[in-house]
Scaffold this active site. Structure first.
Site, short mmCIF file in Angstrom:
data_model
loop_
_atom_site.label_atom_id
_atom_site.label_comp_id
_atom_site.label_asym_id
_atom_site.label_seq_id
_atom_site.Cartn_x
_atom_site.Cartn_y
_atom_site.Cartn_z
N ASP A 203 0.86 -1.18 0.00
CA ASP A 203 0.00 0.00 0.00
C ASP A 203 0.90 1.23 0.00
O ASP A 203 2.13 1.11 -0.06
CB ASP A 203 -0.96 -0.01 1.21
CG ASP A 203 -2.30 0.63 0.87
OD1 ASP A 203 -2.29 1.79 0.44
OD2 ASP A 203 -3.34 -0.04 1.01
N HIS A 278 -2.82 3.04 -4.74
CA HIS A 278 -2.17 2.72 -3.47
C HIS A 278 -0.72 2.28 -3.67
O HIS A 278 -0.29 1.24 -3.14
CB HIS A 278 -2.98 1.62 -2.73
CG HIS A 278 -4.27 2.14 -2.17
ND1 HIS A 278 -4.32 3.11 -1.20
CD2 HIS A 278 -5.57 1.84 -2.46
CE1 HIS A 278 -5.59 3.38 -0.91
NE2 HIS A 278 -6.36 2.63 -1.68
N GLU A 345 -9.91 2.25 -5.03
CA GLU A 345 -9.59 3.67 -4.86
C GLU A 345 -8.46 4.15 -5.76
O GLU A 345 -7.58 4.89 -5.31
CB GLU A 345 -9.23 3.94 -3.39
CG GLU A 345 -10.35 3.58 -2.44
CD GLU A 345 -9.98 3.71 -0.97
OE1 GLU A 345 -10.80 4.21 -0.21
OE2 GLU A 345 -8.86 3.28 -0.58
C1 ACM Z 1 -10.67 -0.42 0.90
O1 ACM Z 1 -11.13 -0.28 2.05
N1 ACM Z 1 -10.06 0.59 0.31
C2 ACM Z 1 -10.81 -1.68 0.19
#
Ligand code: ACM
Ligand code: ZN
Length: 620
Positions: A203, A278, A345
């Protein structure tokens, strides 16, 4: 004189026996989590000795399940003695010769009678789960206390799970957790018959797995400056030349060790490599993988990163090559047939400005940038399929179009999962308002910091129905199960991770294993009180739970309604008034009218645990 010596010797012998072999104990009743499908307790008790005779049938002492079971027994000071025939009183561990279709591969039976204990299943996995239930029949403090004899009520249990996917997720990027803590997490999962460990390895806040071909992922991407002494969100910026001391990554040997540890507990490990978003940790290590014209200097993050604009360039061929190279190193480490490719995201601002991404989109005749992400997902899915792996992605992967073989993890709610199941995709439900255990479990004013403005109480988790909104049998077939997610922005110690997981993980385990008609909140609340003692005795830190009451209403007399107050933690004292300011201790249901406000205050052990809280009377 001789008599005195004899007496002293006898006392010493008895004392020694008590100290070394413990004392006898009698179990009054069972409190199993998750609640078994069928469980009948009968009159009479069987006495389990500290050196139980053990017989195995259809499975050998060198097989995985039996090795685990014997190691656990020895860990609690039992001295199991293997016998060659099952006659007389003994603990029998049996893998059935004839397949019992109702039990399936994970179910089991337990019979405790005058002639001993029999745990039987169709498979070693089932035997393992039967043993986990048996463990919860032993005294709650068995991990700490030494008992000479344990008297266990006769019983018959017949049990199997409702869902195949009983998952628990751990984010090790936002904060890194070492091998021993991951193993402790796996132990917890095993205790409650959970079977899928979703390991969020990458991430913006750190890359956590050794990759030989791209060493900077570890040398740079796994480390950040240490701000753990400051609140998340109020961290001072990094100073020029400041050493990066916070982070770490798992070596391949450590990954193998954890995967093997999980396998001994019948848990599959699903690694997540999150792309295309991410990716701050990747882009600090390999900035050339960013979009053309993106002059951001990316760094491994150490506080909130929102909106998460970092994104890998979809128009740069090196990006797909890089991702495939990483998968080439991931695949041999994880025997599970799933790899999670993230996909959540991914803010597309940089793609929209990037000539390479725009050219790629046109060349592929794609309608928009969501489809460009869809193209990356399908590229990777096809690459992994050739090596026998299937993909899981967060529900955003639906936005760009997915193949029918992709499994969708529904997190922004259940809607994505419901839609995906309609299209024939497999689904794992993890809607954030039931399954995000980084959310507060109680009023934030009484809790250590967690995700702001969030609340998922134990009772809320218990009310979660992974099949809500699923209408047809063919949709139902695609709901593999659900999982709880532990994002760790606000969680920087192993103790805090446990505090947030527990006892909510127990509720999730029951949601996933037990039939809904066997789930009853008041009964669970009583079992969890005993479960808490067991967990604490096993050195887990358990959250305090919520003290916020709620009300149910039914028709009263003369057109009025009857309010019943409920709360999560046994032993809570609730005071209330209905507008006159005269606080009354709640003892029994009371009459109210629709629209009326009930004000409450909660206390536990004499301490205020929930400030004034208002419940509006409704007719539901
Ligand atoms: C998430 O909570 N971004 C999968
Ligand atoms: Zn680009």
């Amino acid at each position: 004189m001789r008599k005195t010596i004899y007496l002293v010797c006898s006392v010493i012998v008895v004392l020694f026996a008590l100290v070394s072999c413990g004392r006898p104990v009698s179990v009054d009743s069972y409190a199993i989590i998750p609640q078994p499908v069928e469980m009948q307790v009968d009159k009479g008790s069987y006495v389990l000795s500290a050196s139980p005779r053990c017989y195995t049938g259809g499975v050998g002492q060198n097989d995985l399940s039996v090795k685990y079971i014997f190691a656990r027994l020895r860990g609690w000071h039992f001295n199991p003695v293997l016998v060659g025939t099952p006659d007389g009183d003994c603990l029998q561990l049996l893998v059935n010769e004839d397949y019992d279709a109702q039990l399936g591969d994970e179910g089991y039976t337990i019979d405790i009678t005058g002639s001993g204990i029999v745990i039987a299943a169709n498979s070693e996995r089932g035997l393992f789960y039967g043993f986990q239930t048996f463990v919860q029949m032993l005294p709650e403090d068995i991990a700490e206390e030494r008992y000479s004899r344990i008297s266990l009520p006769y019983c018959h249990v017949r049990d199997w799970p409702q869902f195949a996917w009983r998952g628990s997720h751990l984010d090790v990027s936002r904060h890194f957790f070492g091998v021993s803590q991951v193993k402790k997490h796996l132990d917890l999962m095993a205790m409650y018959k959970m079977n899928k460990f979703h390991w969020h390895l990458t991430d913006d806040h750190g890359w956590r797995i050794e990759i030989a071909k791209y060493p900077l992922l570890n040398d740079i991407g796994s480390w950040r400056v240490d701000r753990d002494d400051q609140p998340w969100g109020e961290a001072d910026p990094a100073r020029e030349g400041e050493e990066r001391t916070n982070g770490g990554y798992y070596t391949k040997a450590e990954i193998e060790e954890i995967v093997a540890y999980a396998a001994e507990r019948y848990i599959d490990v699903v690694p997540e490599i999150d792309f295309p978003g991410h990716c701050c940790a990747i882009l600090e290590a390999y900035p050339d993988l960013a979009c053309a014209g993106d002059d951001t200097t990316y760094t491994v993050q150490f506080g909130p990163y929102w909106p998460p604009r970092a994104i890998l360039c979809a128009g740069n061929d090196s990006v797909m090559m890089f991702l495939k190279d990483i998968m080439d190193e991931i695949i041999p480490l994880f025997p599970c047939n799933y790899i999670h490719i993230g996909g959540d995201e991914a803010v597309k601002d940089n793609w929209k400005r990037c000539p390479r991404c725009t050219a790629r989109m046109k060349e592929l005749n794609l309608k928009d940038y969501e489809q460009l992400q869809g193209w990356m997902v399908v590229e990777m899915e096809n690459y992994l399929k050739r090596q026998g792996k299937s993909i899981i992605g967060w529900d955003e992967i639906l936005d760009g179009g997915v193949s029918a073989d992709a499994t969708v993890m529904s997190w922004r709610g259940s809607e994505g999962g419901i839609k995906a199941s309609r299209h024939g995709n497999d689904v794992i439900m993890t809607p954030l308002d039931y399954c995000y255990f980084n959310f507060y479990q109680a009023n934030a004013d009484f809790q250590p910091p967690a995700m702001p403005n969030s609340l998922v109480t134990l009772h809320k988790v218990y009310s979660f129905d992974p099949l809500a909104g699923i209408r047809t049998a063919s949709q139902r077939k695609h709901i593999l199960g659900a999982q709880c997610n532990l994002w760790t922005e606000y969680i920087n110690t192993p103790e805090m991770a446990e505090y947030m997981l527990l006892p909510r993980l127990c509720a999730m385990a029951e949601v996933l294993w037990s039939p809904r008609e066997r789930m009853q909140w008041e009964d669970f609340r009583a079992r969890i009180a005993r479960g808490r003692i067991r967990l604490e005795s096993n050195d887990y830190r358990v959250g305090s739970g919520s003290f916020q009451p709620w009300a149910t209403f039914e028709k009263g007399t003369g057109g009025r309604m009857l309010a019943t107050l409920h709360w999560e933690v046994e032993g809570t004292t609730v005071y209330y008034h209905t507008g006159d300011g005269r606080w009354t201790r709640y003892e029994a249901p009371f009459e109210v009218d629709k629209g009326m406000k009930i004000n409450t205050l909660s206390f536990y052990n004499g301490m205020l645990k929930e400030k004034e809280y208002e419940i509006v009377v409704s007719d539901q």
